[in-house]
Design a protein around this motif. Structure first.
Motif, mmCIF file in Angstrom:
data_model
loop_
_atom_site.group_PDB
_atom_site.id
_atom_site.type_symbol
_atom_site.label_atom_id
_atom_site.label_comp_id
_atom_site.label_asym_id
_atom_site.label_seq_id
_atom_site.Cartn_x
_atom_site.Cartn_y
_atom_site.Cartn_z
ATOM 1 N N UNK A 1 0.874 -1.323 0.021
ATOM 2 C CA UNK A 1 -0.028 0.036 -0.051
ATOM 3 C C UNK A 1 0.861 1.296 -0.041
ATOM 4 N N UNK A 2 2.032 1.203 0.393
ATOM 5 C CA UNK A 2 3.053 2.290 0.368
ATOM 6 C C UNK A 2 3.638 2.576 -0.906
ATOM 7 N N UNK A 3 3.444 1.595 -1.821
ATOM 8 C CA UNK A 3 4.365 1.674 -3.163
ATOM 9 C C UNK A 3 4.244 2.872 -3.833
ATOM 10 N N UNK A 4 2.886 3.645 -3.994
ATOM 11 C CA UNK A 4 2.655 4.930 -4.633
ATOM 12 C C UNK A 4 3.554 6.105 -4.018
ATOM 13 N N UNK A 5 3.669 5.879 -2.663
ATOM 14 C CA UNK A 5 4.640 6.838 -1.852
ATOM 15 C C UNK A 5 5.814 6.862 -2.163
ATOM 16 N N UNK A 6 6.452 5.755 -2.185
ATOM 17 C CA UNK A 6 7.831 5.088 -2.362
ATOM 18 C C UNK A 6 8.197 5.729 -3.981
ATOM 19 N N UNK A 7 7.330 5.147 -4.838
ATOM 20 C CA UNK A 7 7.553 5.556 -6.278
ATOM 21 C C UNK A 7 7.648 7.095 -6.447
ATOM 22 N N UNK A 8 6.836 7.734 -5.679
ATOM 23 C CA UNK A 8 7.128 9.380 -5.885
ATOM 24 C C UNK A 8 8.410 10.078 -5.260
ATOM 25 N N UNK A 9 8.804 9.196 -4.287
ATOM 26 C CA UNK A 9 10.214 9.654 -3.712
ATOM 27 C C UNK A 9 11.109 9.300 -4.739
ATOM 28 N N UNK A 10 11.000 8.089 -5.194
ATOM 29 C CA UNK A 10 12.182 7.736 -6.346
ATOM 30 C C UNK A 10 11.972 8.652 -7.412
ATOM 31 N N UNK A 11 10.831 8.927 -7.950
ATOM 32 C CA UNK A 11 10.986 9.888 -9.244
ATOM 33 C C UNK A 11 11.543 11.386 -8.846
ATOM 34 N N UNK A 12 11.364 11.984 -7.478
ATOM 35 C CA UNK A 12 12.036 13.151 -7.231
ATOM 36 C C UNK A 12 13.504 13.095 -7.332
ATOM 37 N N UNK A 13 13.873 11.773 -6.395
ATOM 38 C CA UNK A 13 15.276 11.646 -6.440
ATOM 39 C C UNK A 13 16.038 11.421 -7.782
ATOM 40 N N UNK A 14 15.297 10.768 -8.641
ATOM 41 C CA UNK A 14 15.787 10.535 -9.959
ATOM 42 C C UNK A 14 16.117 11.939 -10.600
ATOM 43 N N UNK A 15 15.190 12.902 -10.553
ATOM 44 C CA UNK A 15 15.259 13.967 -10.970
ATOM 45 C C UNK A 15 16.166 14.948 -10.560
ATOM 46 N N UNK A 16 16.492 14.825 -9.235
ATOM 47 C CA UNK A 16 17.680 15.607 -8.667
ATOM 48 C C UNK A 16 18.942 15.240 -9.168
ATOM 49 N N UNK A 17 18.911 13.814 -9.012
ATOM 50 C CA UNK A 17 20.384 13.157 -9.652
ATOM 51 C C UNK A 17 20.398 13.471 -11.110
ATOM 52 N N UNK A 18 19.530 13.387 -12.130
ATOM 53 C CA UNK A 18 19.837 13.887 -13.551
ATOM 54 C C UNK A 18 20.079 15.395 -13.518
ATOM 55 N N UNK A 19 19.695 16.203 -12.803
ATOM 56 C CA UNK A 19 19.938 17.538 -13.001
ATOM 57 C C UNK A 19 21.393 18.001 -12.646
ATOM 58 N N UNK A 20 22.130 17.188 -11.720
ATOM 59 C CA UNK A 20 23.450 17.453 -11.245
ATOM 60 C C UNK A 20 23.492 17.938 -9.940
ATOM 61 N N UNK A 21 22.296 17.908 -9.447
ATOM 62 C CA UNK A 21 22.235 18.659 -7.941
ATOM 63 C C UNK A 21 22.849 17.854 -6.869
ATOM 64 N N UNK A 22 22.609 16.546 -7.089
ATOM 65 C CA UNK A 22 23.316 15.517 -6.193
ATOM 66 C C UNK A 22 24.697 15.961 -6.030
ATOM 67 N N UNK A 23 25.585 16.093 -6.828
ATOM 68 C CA UNK A 23 26.915 16.271 -7.068
ATOM 69 C C UNK A 23 27.076 17.336 -6.186
#
Length: 465
Positions: free
Chosen positions: A106-128
């Motif tokens: 039941x928590x998969x939608x929330x976890x998917x949203x977190x993964x989506x936002x993390x992927x965006x931050x990684x690809x923009x270069x902000x994680x570095x």
């Protein structure tokens, strides 16, 4: 490194057309952005704001699809209840599989949203940039800048995994800094712990879920850094080594790459729920609904659960957790099953609190208070990770003694912090335990003393890595 860059440059000159004007404009844009985003004061504040926004967006948007999944499993349970005849199979399907695995899924939608936002931050270069900013902080606590990525990958930005976080510590050349990193990476809020956090924050802190998740993430960071300082000032003394990294230019990620990254991480979580967690919930169901009554081993009904195998085991160890405020056998057993996989905690609680008149959420709310619930959350945040992560720590340390020390250190420190939360929280909420409060104060003083006492740098390290 110089040779590789030179070789790449020669290939680019021979066969690749580069629009220098666009490239220079992109670099200048990144430099202007970095003046703000990596500023000594504004940079960390923006980073914390981004992290809080991540959780706010997750709970604001994710509640709707989460409700759909819960309704789907509720309909599935009603259908199975109507179709299956009474007996062991029906109990297994309803109380074991649907209540256990469904509670996690039941928590998969929330976890998917977190993964989506993390992927965006990684690809923009902000994680570095986050790694760059955190290096200045890590130096204060005796860690290397390369320790930042193991922390982030391991769940520093919630949704990571302790196993790749541990493996990422291979980049550290100093044995002392590597040991300190391996001992503290499991304190991060990995993706497997998120269902536990989401469940308890929704039950005990409704309307403040994002703040609780944000606080737990910061708790993991603060405890990891403080314990790293504690280790580097006692048993792993030694000088820090310099850190150099290259910052990529900012760019807008493609929709395909972000969705692909989200799906890969989310699918890994779903597969885990369908394999390890499914087997674990079946085991928990069997040990919960079978036991000895009047000298006979048989299946139990809801009123006889306290005579089950699991209740007998849990009752033998529950007293250990009483100073933490949750000395009931259900919570004790859930924490132990979390060593197999942290998601098991939710599945186990779904089985153990799924019976009776109330819902799972109502029964959990009756078993904890706000203080004891937070003590439970922090303990499971900080205690030893899952078996897979422990195996990765063993391989990286290549030393049985250090591995057992890591497990004992993480569980012991989690116990101490959980005890202090319960005792200090109880004192402020009118549930004062004088002896417990004295012990909590003594432990706090000891930790502070170990952090601030002067030390001499060691020149030898006995363990092999």
């Amino acid at each position: 490194a110089d040779y590789r860059y030179g070789f790449i440059s020669s290939l680019l000159r021979d066969g690749v057309l580069v629009r220098l004007q666009d490239m220079h404009a992109r670099i200048q844009f990144s430099d202007r952005m970095d003046k703000v985003l990596t500023h000594p004061f504004m940079g960390p504040a923006i980073m914390l704001g981004v992290l809080y926004l991540l959780y706010t967006v997750t709970f604001t948007i994710g509640e709707i699809p989460m409700g759909w999944v819960e309704q789907g499993f509720a309909l599935l349970r009603e259908g199975a209840d109507a179709v299956l005849p009474d007996g062991q199979l029906k109990s297994l399907v309803l109380s074991g599989i649907i209540d256990g695995v469904g509670g996690v899924m039941s928590f998969v939608p929330l976890i998917m949203l977190i993964f989506l936002q993390i992927a965006f931050l990684e690809d923009t270069g902000y994680m570095a940039r986050m790694a760059y900013m955190l290096d200045r902080i890590f130096r204060i606590f005796g860690l290397h800048g390369c320790s930042v990525m193991p922390f982030i990958v391991g769940g520093g930005i919630a949704g990571g995994c302790a196993v790749p976080g541990v493996l990422a510590a291979r980049t550290l050349r100093s044995p002392r800094e590597k040991i300190a990193t391996l001992l503290t990476v499991p304190f991060m809020a990995c993706g497997a712990k998120l269902p536990v956090f989401i469940l308890f924050s929704g039950v005990f802190f409704p309307g403040h879920e994002a703040a609780v998740m944000f606080g737990l993430t910061l708790t993991g960071w603060v405890v990891a850094l403080l314990t790293a300082r504690l280790l580097r000032s006692t048993i792993i003394r030694g000088p820090s080594t310099p850190f150099v990294m290259e910052l990529p230019a900012y760019h807008l990620p493609t929709v395909g790459s972000v969705l692909r990254s989200m799906w890969e991480r989310g699918w890994s979580f779903i597969k885990k729920a369908g394999t390890i967690i499914l087997l674990s919930t079946i085991f928990v169901w069997f040990t919960t609904y079978f036991g000895w009554v009047d000298g006979a081993f048989r299946m139990l009904d809801e009123s006889e659960i306290d005579a089950s195998i699991l209740a007998t085991i849990g009752g033998a160890i529950a007293w250990i957790f009483k100073p933490l405020g949750w000395g009931n056998w259900q919570a004790a057993v859930a924490s132990i099953t979390g060593l197999v996989a942290k998601e098991n905690i939710v599945g186990t609680l779904g089985i153990l609190y799924g019976g009776g008149d109330g819902t799972v959420y109502q029964n959990i709310a009756a078993a904890f208070t706000g203080v004891t619930a937070y003590s439970f959350l922090v303990f499971n945040l900080l205690c030893a990770p899952c078996f897979a992560a422990i195996g990765a720590i063993k391989r990286e340390m290549n030393n049985h003694k250090w591995t057992w020390f890591a497990i004992a250190y993480q569980c012991g420190f989690a116990y101490v912090i959980g005890l202090m939360i319960n005792q200090f929280g109880g004192a402020f909420t009118g549930n004062l335990n004088v002896l417990g409060l004295i012990v909590a104060i003594a432990l706090l003083v000891l930790i502070v003393y170990m952090l601030v006492k002067p030390y001499k740098e060691a020149t030898k390290l006995s363990a092999k890595l």
